[in-house]
Scaffold this active site. Structure first.
Site, PDB file in Angstrom:
ATOM      1  N   SER A 139       0.858  -1.178   0.000  1.00 38.99           N
ATOM      2  CA  SER A 139       0.000   0.000   0.000  1.00 38.99           C
ATOM      3  C   SER A 139       0.898   1.234   0.000  1.00 38.99           C
ATOM      4  CB  SER A 139      -0.944  -0.049   1.208  1.00 38.99           C
ATOM      5  OG  SER A 139      -1.800   1.057   1.238  1.00 38.99           O
ATOM      6  N   TYR A 153      -4.589   8.150  -7.199  1.00 37.73           N
ATOM      7  CA  TYR A 153      -3.633   7.131  -6.765  1.00 37.73           C
ATOM      8  C   TYR A 153      -3.978   6.633  -5.364  1.00 37.73           C
ATOM      9  CZ  TYR A 153       0.683   5.325  -4.680  1.00 37.73           C
ATOM     10  OH  TYR A 153       1.607   4.563  -3.992  1.00 37.73           O
ATOM     11  N   LYS A 157      -5.234   2.906  -3.141  1.00 38.65           N
ATOM     12  CA  LYS A 157      -4.623   2.351  -1.931  1.00 38.65           C
ATOM     13  C   LYS A 157      -5.630   2.263  -0.789  1.00 38.65           C
ATOM     14  CE  LYS A 157      -0.549   1.850  -3.765  1.00 38.65           C
ATOM     15  NZ  LYS A 157      -0.036   0.495  -4.074  1.00 38.65           N
TER      16      LYS A 157
END
Length: 282
Positions: A139, A153, A157
């Site tokens: 992660s 982005y 995660k």
């Protein structure tokens, strides 16, 4: 570097560069078997030459779910099973939410989240059957905190974080451990090697805030090679953590972040109570 009691079989995505390249070398150097994937497996040729039948290079685009399943089956057929999965493949799209094209956002999610999901689902039947396994999800500190100019982005995660935390509770009864690795700052050229957005001057302040925030937090680049020993320590730990930060400065950033979240929720708790309404029958 510690050595496992018995050799393990690893499946590592994104092995041709960055942290993945260091990890591939470390896994093989201690005598474990490794299936390593990359979109261009030419970069893996030196490992093939040095480690022979302990190493299985696989060309793979993790956004192709069927190909992910095939790669896992090939590894199981070659080595007899997968003990450790490391979902490391990914890229980092830097850009404000409005700057990112829909196709870019979907591609980011396909690689960073759905690719990891596909590999995770593919290894689970074998791990459940053997009642043992380690799943390591790469992660980011940005999986716990969201910064400007990284929203898309970091959304991938955050999705990985939620899925993996639920997964850990689901598979513990089968002897499978899940760990989320949260790298903070390492010079791997991840952003430079990733797709780019068309920058809009209207969001120049967001990019400036991103870099200023990292500087204010005191984040300093760590040594990518040093992460290998930490990775092996997680796999060797009898009871590995659900989350672990790779690098320093993250704990302080998270203390600030979580304190701010709680303070904000407490400040607006009167609206929470308003939304609750009165108990029925009162």
């Amino acid at each position: 570097m510690s050595k496992a009691m018995t050799p393990r079989t690893w499946f590592l995505t994104g092995a041709s560069r960055g942290l993945g390249a260091h990890w591939a070398e470390a896994v093989l150097a201690r005598g474990d078997r490794l299936a390593a994937t990359a979109r261009d497996i030419a970069a893996l040729a030196p490992l093939s030459e040095r480690y022979g039948d302990h190493f299985l290079p696989l060309r793979l685009d993790v956004s192709d779910t069927a190909a992910v399943r095939d790669a896992v089956r090939s590894t199981e057929a070659t080595f007899g099973g997968i003990d450790v999965l490391v979902n490391n493949a990914g890229h980092m799209l830097v850009g404000a939410v409005e700057e990112v094209e829909e196709e870019q956002a979907r591609a980011q999610m396909d690689v960073n989240y759905f690719g990891a999901l596909a590999a995770t689902r593919a290894v689970l039947p074998g791990m459940r059957e053997r009642r043992a396994g380690r799943i390591l999800q790469v992660s980011s500190l940005g999986g716990l905190v969201a910064y400007p100019a990284l929203g898309i982005y970091q959304a991938t995660k955050w999705a990985l974080e939620a899925m993996s935390e639920s997964l850990a509770a689901e598979v513990a009864a089968h002897g499978i451990h899940v760990t989320l690795i949260e790298p903070i700052m390492f010079p791997t050229d991840l952003a430079a090697a990733s797709p780019q957005v068309a920058q809009d001057p209207a969001y120049a302040h967001a990019r400036q805030a991103l870099y200023a925030g990292a500087e204010a937090a005191g984040f300093t680049p760590g040594d990518p090679a040093a992460t290998s020993e930490a990775l092996l320590a997680i796999v060797d730990a009898p009871e590995p953590p659900l989350r672990v930060l790779f690098g320093t400065g993250g704990l302080e950033a998270l203390r600030t972040e979580y304190a701010g979240r709680l303070a904000g929720l407490e400040q607006w708790d009167h609206l929470s109570r308003l939304a609750q309404g009165k108990p029925s029958g009162s």
